[in-house]
Structures are given as C-alpha cells and as structure tokens.
Motif scaffolding. Structure first.
Motif, short mmCIF file in Angstrom:
data_model
loop_
_atom_site.label_atom_id
_atom_site.label_comp_id
_atom_site.label_asym_id
_atom_site.label_seq_id
_atom_site.Cartn_x
_atom_site.Cartn_y
_atom_site.Cartn_z
N ALA A 261 17.71 5.72 4.15
CA ALA A 261 17.52 4.53 3.30
C ALA A 261 18.83 3.90 2.79
CB ALA A 261 16.63 4.88 2.12
N LEU B 74 19.80 0.21 4.01
CA LEU B 74 19.71 -0.87 3.02
C LEU B 74 21.04 -1.62 2.91
CD1 LEU B 74 17.97 -2.44 1.04
CD2 LEU B 74 18.68 -0.84 -0.75
N THR C 17 16.18 5.00 -2.16
CA THR C 17 17.40 4.34 -2.64
C THR C 17 16.99 3.28 -3.66
OG1 THR C 17 19.52 3.33 -2.00
CG2 THR C 17 17.55 2.53 -0.85
N GLU D 115 11.83 3.44 -0.11
CA GLU D 115 11.85 4.63 0.74
C GLU D 115 11.92 4.25 2.21
OE1 GLU D 115 9.81 8.78 0.13
OE2 GLU D 115 8.37 7.36 0.98
N ARG D 116 12.72 5.03 2.94
CA ARG D 116 12.86 4.86 4.38
C ARG D 116 13.74 5.98 4.90
NH1 ARG D 116 14.52 1.14 9.12
NH2 ARG D 116 15.56 3.08 9.69
N PHE E 162 11.25 -0.63 4.84
CA PHE E 162 11.24 0.03 3.53
C PHE E 162 9.85 -0.05 2.90
CE2 PHE E 162 15.68 -1.01 4.14
CZ PHE E 162 16.30 0.17 3.72
#
Ligand code: CMP
Length: 142
Positions: free
Chosen positions: A79, A83, A3, A75-76, A29
């Motif tokens: 995301a 976020l 994201t 990145e996650r 993240f």
C-alpha cells in the motif's frame, strides 16, 4: 497492509474528494476507515513535526487547518509504495501525467493529497487519525 492518505483542504473545498476516492479505489485500494477532520494548529504541528525546521512549516500548518480534510485508512498489497506512485510528486509541475497531484493539485503546498512515506510512518499516521479500538475492529472485520 494499511497506509494513510489525507485529501487536503484544497481538494475538499474544490469538491474533488469524490473523484480522488474513485481514483484510489480504481487503483485497488479499499477504504477501511474515513474521517472528515478540521485539524487544529496543535494537531497539524504534531502531524508535520518532522518538517518543523523547514521554511514552509508555518504556511503548511495554516493551509492544513484552513478547512476540512478527509483522512483515509487505505488497504492494499504494498500500500505505501503504490499509494505514493498513484499520488505523484510533491510538486504537481513534476508529477507524472495521470497521477492525483497532476490532476488535482495547484502547487507544492496546495497539493491535494498526503500519503505516508514509509510502513513505519503509515502505522503511526493511521493511529494519529483512527484510535486503536477502531482499528482493532477494522482488523477483525466486526
Ligand atoms: P505532504 O505529502 O503532506 O508532506 C509534507 C508537505 O509539505 C507536502 O505534502 C507539501 O504540502 C508541503 N511541502 C513540501 N515541500 C514544500 C515546499 N518546498 N514548499 C511548500 N510546501 C511544501
């Protein structure tokens, strides 16, 4: 999943970028790309084109071009949704305690950080700041 976040000119000027980055990393993240940018009026208008008809549009463009901002590809898992949770409501007065905007934002406009609002926009917004070649490299881990 990637994201886009932008640490906005108010937060960069307040030297809060480091604390905000630490907050994002703490939330799981990984920073995949980062770029300090000074948006031109044309680029800011393009980025916020969906808000063109809003009464705050000119003021938003003026604010976003007022100084350097830090664009981040993050990145996650999940995301985009995570976020948005971590940054809090647009208006810091309405943001939950512990969110980035509650901690660092001054107003609805000078609200410290931007985050993509859907997976489709995330892809588009990441591309806006990070050219395809750079992202391809990032995906292949080179
Ligand atoms: P952002 O997440 O970057 O997306 C659009 C931006 O417009 C938002 O954060 C705020 O900075 C700004 N914005 C949204 N609503 C208002 C408002 N009512 N008045 C001023 N600025 C706003």
């Amino acid at each position: 999943m990637l994201t886009l976040a932008i640490i906005k000119p108010d937060a960069v000027a307040a030297r809060a970028s480091g604390k905000i980055l630490a907050h994002l990393e703490q939330a799981g993240f990984t920073v995949r790309a980062a770029r300090l940018v000074r948006l031109t009026t044309r680029r800011a208008e393009e980025f916020y084109a969906v808000h063109r008809e809003r009464p705050f549009f000119r003021s938003l463009v003026t604010f976003m071009t007022s100084g350097p901002a830090l664009a981040l590809a993050l990145e996650r898992e999940d995301a985009v949704a995570v976020l948005r949770d971590v940054i809090g409501a647009t208006d810091p007065a309405e943001a939950k305690p512990g969110t980035i905007r509650k901690l660092y934002a001054q107003s609805k406009e000078r609200n410290a950080i931007h985050a993509s609002d859907s997976p489709e926009n995330a892809l588009q917004e990441v591309r806006f700041f990070f050219p395809d070649a750079e992202l391809a490299q990032l995906r292949s881990g080179q």
